[in-house]
Design a protein around this motif. Structure first.
Motif, PDB file in Angstrom:
ATOM      1  N   UNK A 144       0.789  -1.226   0.000  1.00  0.00           N
ATOM      2  CA  UNK A 144       0.000   0.000   0.000  1.00  0.00           C
ATOM      3  C   UNK A 144       0.817   1.271   0.000  1.00  0.00           C
ATOM      4  N   UNK A 145       2.161   1.155   0.150  1.00  0.00           N
ATOM      5  CA  UNK A 145       2.956   2.382   0.238  1.00  0.00           C
ATOM      6  C   UNK A 145       3.159   3.010  -1.131  1.00  0.00           C
ATOM      7  N   UNK A 146       2.992   4.313  -1.186  1.00  0.00           N
ATOM      8  CA  UNK A 146       3.448   5.117  -2.312  1.00  0.00           C
ATOM      9  C   UNK A 146       4.008   6.403  -1.725  1.00  0.00           C
ATOM     10  N   UNK A 147       5.072   6.937  -2.288  1.00  0.00           N
ATOM     11  CA  UNK A 147       5.702   8.119  -1.697  1.00  0.00           C
ATOM     12  C   UNK A 147       4.742   9.305  -1.621  1.00  0.00           C
ATOM     13  N   UNK A 148       4.834  10.040  -0.541  1.00  0.00           N
ATOM     14  CA  UNK A 148       4.051  11.265  -0.399  1.00  0.00           C
ATOM     15  C   UNK A 148       4.707  12.348  -1.253  1.00  0.00           C
ATOM     16  N   UNK A 149       3.979  12.992  -2.152  1.00  0.00           N
ATOM     17  CA  UNK A 149       4.573  14.111  -2.896  1.00  0.00           C
ATOM     18  C   UNK A 149       5.114  15.161  -1.922  1.00  0.00           C
ATOM     19  N   UNK A 150       6.267  15.706  -2.235  1.00  0.00           N
ATOM     20  CA  UNK A 150       6.909  16.622  -1.298  1.00  0.00           C
ATOM     21  C   UNK A 150       6.030  17.810  -0.945  1.00  0.00           C
ATOM     22  N   UNK A 151       5.260  18.301  -1.870  1.00  0.00           N
ATOM     23  CA  UNK A 151       4.424  19.467  -1.564  1.00  0.00           C
ATOM     24  C   UNK A 151       3.298  19.111  -0.589  1.00  0.00           C
TER      25      UNK A 151
END
Length: 287
Positions: A144-151
């Motif tokens: 389920x992990x996907x990187x959080x967009x930096x913004x």
């Protein structure tokens, strides 16, 4: 309302020592929540059997946390992760699914990578992992992990960063709300820019308890001076909750041996109580 406490009593892959001793103390929040009529249950997360290593064991714990958070949400409960290390937020984010932003309260930046770290401390890279800057294959092994967009990520109260970490943060899109800004402008105004730029419909709230000033509420041996007072942290959480639903939370890095008066424990318990009261409840299902 129902709260699920996900208890992860590990620090750097080691059970029950240093900051790994903190989660079971913070789990006393269950009695406070029940006193307010909030239903509480808990899940104890354990590392898999076998020889433990910092990186391998830590990511195994992240996978277990993700499953517990996902299960809590499926049952209509608000998940609160209590962990020795900040990396638990990676598992929590995976459990909430894509589209979740993150408010990261911490005395440090946690934005190092293997190329910038001077200490080699994995947890000093936790926000960098969460935003996809390092350990990509291992992070993707957390279902389920996907990187959080930096913004959609912002630091609150961070004040002790390595030189390379500070440079990386400055050139990133991650927001940074400083102690001085909160103190000068008040929490709602200080957080306005970071909250306005995020497109995330919901927020995971992560609190390393060393965001607090150790002169008031000492969390651990690494806590840098000149942090936020407990009421400033609470005001900041209220400001976030007023702007976005808080869909899950994690609290980390409390070492009871460094808090002989219990002041930091009290601050942590009050925060857990506050978050349960202002949380967005069904925000995930609705967004």
């Amino acid at each position: 309302m129902q709260v699920r406490l996900v208890v992860v009593p590990y620090d750097s892959g080691n059970r029950g020592v240093r900051m790994g001793a903190g989660p079971l103390r913070l789990a006393a929040a269950a009695d406070l929540l029940r006193a307010h009529g909030i239903g509480v249950d808990s899940a104890l997360v354990e590392a898999p059997p076998g020889f433990r290593t910092e990186i391998g064991t830590t990511f195994a714990l992240h996978r277990a946390v993700a499953a517990e958070v996902r299960g809590a949400i499926a049952q209509g409960a608000f998940p609160v992760v209590l962990s020795g290390n900040c990396g638990c937020a990676v598992g929590a984010l995976a459990g909430t699914g894509p589209g979740t932003g993150i408010a990261w309260f911490d005395g440090h930046g946690d934005f190092n990578t293997p190329e910038t770290t001077a200490s080699g401390f994995l947890d000093g890279m936790a926000l960098a992992v969460a935003t996809g800057r390092c350990f990509g294959p291992l992070a993707r092994s957390v279902p389920g992990f996907s990187p959080v967009p930096e913004r959609d990520a912002f630091l609150v109260g961070s004040r002790d960063l390595d030189r390379g970490e500070r440079e990386a943060l400055t050139h990133s899109e991650v927001g940074w709300v400083t102690v001085a800004t909160i103190r000068e402008r008040g929490a709602p105004a200080a957080l306005h820019a970071a909250l306005s730029r995020t497109r995330a419909p919901r927020i995971h709230l992560h609190v390393d308890l060393d965001v607090h000033d150790p002169a008031i509420a000492p969390a651990n041996e690494f806590a840098p001076p000149d942090g936020l007072a407990p009421e400033e942290v609470r005001d900041s959480v209220r400001a976030i909750a007023a702007a976005r639903p808080i869909c899950s939370a994690s609290f980390a890095a409390y070492d009871p041996l460094m808090d002989p008066s219990g002041a930091c424990l009290e601050a942590g318990l009050q925060l857990i109580e506050l978050v349960a009261g202002v949380s967005g409840g069904g925000a995930i299902a609705e967004s």
